[in-house]
Design a protein around this motif. Sequence first.
Motif, PDB file in Angstrom:
ATOM      1  N   PHE A 136      23.244  58.304  29.760  1.00  0.00           N
ATOM      2  CA  PHE A 136      22.711  58.007  31.076  1.00  0.00           C
ATOM      3  C   PHE A 136      23.203  59.043  32.082  1.00  0.00           C
ATOM      4  CE2 PHE A 136      23.595  55.828  35.137  1.00  0.00           C
ATOM      5  CZ  PHE A 136      22.310  55.480  35.493  1.00  0.00           C
ATOM      6  N   GLY A 137      22.307  59.523  32.952  1.00  0.00           N
ATOM      7  CA  GLY A 137      22.719  60.472  33.985  1.00  0.00           C
ATOM      8  C   GLY A 137      21.947  61.774  33.912  1.00  0.00           C
ATOM      9  N   THR A 138      22.475  62.802  34.570  1.00  0.00           N
ATOM     10  CA  THR A 138      21.840  64.113  34.646  1.00  0.00           C
ATOM     11  C   THR A 138      22.505  65.075  33.672  1.00  0.00           C
ATOM     12  OG1 THR A 138      21.333  63.745  36.974  1.00  0.00           O
ATOM     13  CG2 THR A 138      21.245  66.016  36.199  1.00  0.00           C
ATOM     14  N   HIS A 139      21.680  65.794  32.934  1.00  0.00           N
ATOM     15  CA  HIS A 139      22.172  66.755  31.945  1.00  0.00           C
ATOM     16  C   HIS A 139      21.493  68.099  32.173  1.00  0.00           C
ATOM     17  CE1 HIS A 139      23.973  63.407  29.767  1.00  0.00           C
ATOM     18  NE2 HIS A 139      22.860  62.759  30.020  1.00  0.00           N
ATOM     19  N   SER A 140      22.288  69.151  32.246  1.00  0.00           N
ATOM     20  CA  SER A 140      21.757  70.499  32.441  1.00  0.00           C
ATOM     21  C   SER A 140      21.380  71.100  31.092  1.00  0.00           C
ATOM     22  CB  SER A 140      22.787  71.398  33.122  1.00  0.00           C
ATOM     23  OG  SER A 140      23.066  70.909  34.412  1.00  0.00           O
ATOM     24  N   VAL A 141      20.236  71.773  31.066  1.00  0.00           N
ATOM     25  CA  VAL A 141      19.738  72.407  29.847  1.00  0.00           C
ATOM     26  C   VAL A 141      19.417  73.865  30.167  1.00  0.00           C
ATOM     27  CG1 VAL A 141      17.920  72.400  28.095  1.00  0.00           C
ATOM     28  CG2 VAL A 141      18.741  70.228  29.042  1.00  0.00           C
ATOM     29  N   SER A 142      19.821  74.768  29.287  1.00  0.00           N
ATOM     30  CA  SER A 142      19.469  76.182  29.424  1.00  0.00           C
ATOM     31  C   SER A 142      18.828  76.642  28.123  1.00  0.00           C
ATOM     32  CB  SER A 142      20.711  77.031  29.693  1.00  0.00           C
ATOM     33  OG  SER A 142      21.235  76.735  30.966  1.00  0.00           O
ATOM     34  N   VAL A 157      17.015  64.209  33.634  1.00  0.00           N
ATOM     35  CA  VAL A 157      17.608  62.993  34.176  1.00  0.00           C
ATOM     36  C   VAL A 157      17.240  61.827  33.265  1.00  0.00           C
ATOM     37  CG1 VAL A 157      17.700  61.402  36.139  1.00  0.00           C
ATOM     38  CG2 VAL A 157      17.463  63.875  36.521  1.00  0.00           C
ATOM     39  N   VAL A 158      18.261  61.206  32.691  1.00  0.00           N
ATOM     40  CA  VAL A 158      18.072  60.009  31.873  1.00  0.00           C
ATOM     41  C   VAL A 158      18.328  58.814  32.782  1.00  0.00           C
ATOM     42  CG1 VAL A 158      18.815  58.720  29.835  1.00  0.00           C
ATOM     43  CG2 VAL A 158      18.833  61.240  29.804  1.00  0.00           C
ATOM     44  N   ALA A 159      17.244  58.135  33.139  1.00  0.00           N
ATOM     45  CA  ALA A 159      17.341  57.036  34.103  1.00  0.00           C
ATOM     46  C   ALA A 159      17.775  55.749  33.431  1.00  0.00           C
ATOM     47  CB  ALA A 159      15.987  56.839  34.786  1.00  0.00           C
ATOM     48  N   GLY A 160      18.440  54.914  34.185  1.00  0.00           N
ATOM     49  CA  GLY A 160      18.823  53.595  33.703  1.00  0.00           C
ATOM     50  C   GLY A 160      17.770  52.570  34.069  1.00  0.00           C
ATOM     51  N   THR A 161      18.039  51.331  33.710  1.00  0.00           N
ATOM     52  CA  THR A 161      17.135  50.238  34.051  1.00  0.00           C
ATOM     53  C   THR A 161      17.912  49.138  34.766  1.00  0.00           C
ATOM     54  OG1 THR A 161      17.442  49.195  31.888  1.00  0.00           O
ATOM     55  CG2 THR A 161      15.569  50.686  32.122  1.00  0.00           C
ATOM     56  N   VAL A 162      17.230  48.489  35.685  1.00  0.00           N
ATOM     57  CA  VAL A 162      17.813  47.381  36.434  1.00  0.00           C
ATOM     58  C   VAL A 162      18.107  46.231  35.473  1.00  0.00           C
ATOM     59  CG1 VAL A 162      17.358  45.679  38.250  1.00  0.00           C
ATOM     60  CG2 VAL A 162      16.575  48.037  38.518  1.00  0.00           C
TER      61      VAL A 162
END
Length: 129
Positions: A4-10, A27-32
């Motif tokens: 979960f969260g933001t991951h940088s890719v090159s 960005v891997v979004a979560g769910t409520v």
Amino acid sequence: AAQFGTHSVSLLASNVVGVATQSYDVVVAGTVPSITSDAVTNVVAEQLYSYDADATGIPSASFMLDLAPSNMTVNATNGLVEWTPSAAQFGTHSVSLLASNVVGVATQSYDVVVAGTLPVITSDAITNV
């Protein structure tokens, strides 16, 4: 859920002529959270009330009681709600259970009815007068 969260890719592409690069964020979004279990709504005074609340959500939800009778508890990690009402707590009690994560909050509101117990005569009758 662990990603979960933001991951940088090159990305890097190369051949004999040269090199090209491209960078971006994924960005891997979560769910409520959503409370998926049905609350237990009845208990007898002086007996253990137990409700194992379940919730979905990414990341996993934490539980808390927003409104509850005196001495009712919830395990923040696994959602186990417990309470042993006294005889003085006979009647209806409102409960508001929250499941939350960084994305949002779910609320489950319900009433728990505490029933009394029938009286029991514990002495022996006197039959000789």
